[in-house]
Design a protein around this motif. Structure first.
Motif, mmCIF file in Angstrom:
data_model
loop_
_atom_site.group_PDB
_atom_site.id
_atom_site.type_symbol
_atom_site.label_atom_id
_atom_site.label_comp_id
_atom_site.label_asym_id
_atom_site.label_seq_id
_atom_site.Cartn_x
_atom_site.Cartn_y
_atom_site.Cartn_z
ATOM 1 N N ARG A 102 8.439 6.575 -2.753
ATOM 2 C CA ARG A 102 7.480 6.484 -3.851
ATOM 3 C C ARG A 102 6.067 5.731 -3.271
ATOM 4 N N LYS A 126 1.706 4.305 -4.059
ATOM 5 C CA LYS A 126 0.698 4.327 -4.821
ATOM 6 C C LYS A 126 -0.606 4.493 -4.157
ATOM 7 N N GLN A 136 0.267 2.686 -0.391
ATOM 8 C CA GLN A 136 1.000 1.912 -0.089
ATOM 9 C C GLN A 136 2.381 2.513 -0.555
ATOM 10 N N ILE A 137 3.182 2.650 0.662
ATOM 11 C CA ILE A 137 4.629 3.268 0.150
ATOM 12 C C ILE A 137 5.435 2.077 -0.275
ATOM 13 N N LEU A 138 5.985 2.311 -1.469
ATOM 14 C CA LEU A 138 6.628 1.203 -2.091
ATOM 15 C C LEU A 138 8.303 1.310 -1.962
ATOM 16 N N HIS A 164 3.459 5.495 -10.234
ATOM 17 C CA HIS A 164 3.240 5.609 -8.855
ATOM 18 C C HIS A 164 3.777 7.184 -8.556
ATOM 19 N N LEU A 213 12.484 -4.516 -3.638
ATOM 20 C CA LEU A 213 11.017 -4.537 -3.770
ATOM 21 C C LEU A 213 10.824 -6.017 -3.400
ATOM 22 N N GLN A 224 10.774 -6.396 0.289
ATOM 23 C CA GLN A 224 9.769 -5.847 1.041
ATOM 24 C C GLN A 224 8.246 -6.629 0.640
#
Lengths: 236, 236
Positions: A67, A69, A77-79, A100, A143, A146
């Motif tokens: 995923r 954005k 940005q990789i979520l 996203h 999340l 992260q």
DNA sequence: CGGGTTCTTGACTAGTTTCAAGCAAAGTGG
DNA sequence: CCACTTTGCTTGAAACTAGTCAAGAACCCG
């Protein structure tokens, strides 16, 4: 093939340490009621896009996705990464549009539930709805972790943490063969996950290789010394 | 007092743009079935702690709180802010232990549901369970946004984005009076949210003040020029 | 009116990005 | 099967963003 026989919910409870409610019977009933569609997606395809309406709630049956954005000027940005048993598209099903995008890293097999039937799931299959919430909570936790990494940890700590996380998540899904993991990422993916430049990511990885904590050649990723990697993750 | 009359679920659907299922009747039934407890918490209290078991699912009725994670050496990442209608503790209710802490920024009124009754909610009140999932999805979206900011945006963009977000969220809850918001944060809170040092946060705020985008003296926060702030958020 | 917290500022330092270039591996087409 | 292209990896040097240190000013509370 195994893939053809599993349905949306079969994979969900796998990672739950302790099922609060046995949903075996309900899952059977679910499988009879819902004819969940299966989707096959080629590696490299962006199959959910920021700004589009989210039509399906997916479960990953096989393969890797990520995923992300994007900003207007191309920064990305990789979520997070989705592995088997992960859910995709919940946010898009509940809101008007997706916030996203999602791209397949490998060929991907998904099981999809139309957003219009999500309410049926909640009203008729509470223990599955509960499982779904559990998955959402796992996503929230990931999340949080992260965000802690990107916000507070140094480049080295961050990178080590991410490698530990990815390896552990892969272990949960039994993706390790003879100590090796087929990791379908490039250094650019890592960089965009960690919020670092490609160059600095490369130099940071070099330090991790030099500490003999991991070996990563091509797609083959090997965790040589988990404790060493943990030390790098903690101390910087 | 208003506070004494609302129950856990009364506030939940407020922010939903479009209720997929009217749950008015169910909410009434819920209020009769569950005697949800109310909690009052003094500003500055850390009432949920990383590593402890999560006993309750809370809804914020009044006040501000923030979720955060700490590292051993004292570094702290603020993960997000909870305003009225926000939910707290879902992750702790579903997993064995909490993975983040929560501290009250102002005096706080919460409505709590014991984790043991969460399953009752799912089995007997599906539309409330659905609302709860919607809230979880909103939280996921907010975290995605924050991760994008911290990972990719410059200090100035990041700071502007956060101020925009906080103001917009406060607007949703009707917390703006004569264009002014009582913002119970210090610059240290902002810094820990943005993953920046206190000093640099201060200097970045100065630039935002100089652009006449916001005024912030003491607790009184005023958005002078939303478009200007948006430009700062987009261009850096 | 202190005493503590928060804010502000300047000077210096360190970590990270950007730029640039070369190399290696893998894939493509003649 | 081998040039050719593409993609991904590696490295060094220069530039810059953000962090650290330090100290004083402003503000708030008892």
């Amino acid at each position: 093939m195994l893939v053809e026989k599993v349905s949306l919910c079969d994979l969900w409870p796998r990672s739950r340490e302790k099922a609060l409610n046995s949903s075996a019977e309900e899952r059977l009933r679910f499988a009879e009621t819902f004819k969940t569609e299966q989707f096959h997606i080629a590696a490299g395809t962006t199959f959910m896009q920021q700004g589009m309406p989210g039509e399906h709630l997916y479960t990953v049956l096989k393969g890797w996705a990520f995923r992300y954005k994007s900003l207007d000027d191309g920064r990305r940005q990789i979520l997070g990464y989705a592995l088997p048993s992960d859910m995709l598209g919940l946010q898009g099903c509940l809101m008007q549009e997706l916030h996203h995008s999602v791209e397949a890293l490998t060929d991907l097999t998904l099981c999809g539930l139309s957003r219009h039937r999500l309410w049926e799931l909640y009203s008729g299959f509470p223990s599955l709805a509960f499982d779904l919430t559990w998955l959402a909570a796992r996503e929230l936790k990931t999340l949080d972790d992260q965000l802690l990494s990107v916000g507070q940890r140094s480049a080295l700590e961050r990178t080590a943490c991410l490698l530990l996380h990815l390896f552990a998540r892969a272990e949960e899904e039994d993706l390790i063969e003879q100590g090796k993991l087929q990791l379908p990422l490039t250094q650019q993916h890592l960089a965009d996950t960690l919020g670092m430049s490609l160059v600095h990511t490369n130099k940071t990885l070099k330090r991790i290789y030099e500490a003999k904590a991991v070996r990563w050649r091509g797609r083959s990723f090997e965790l040589l010394d988990r404790d060493a990697l943990r030390r790098l993750a903690a101390d910087g």
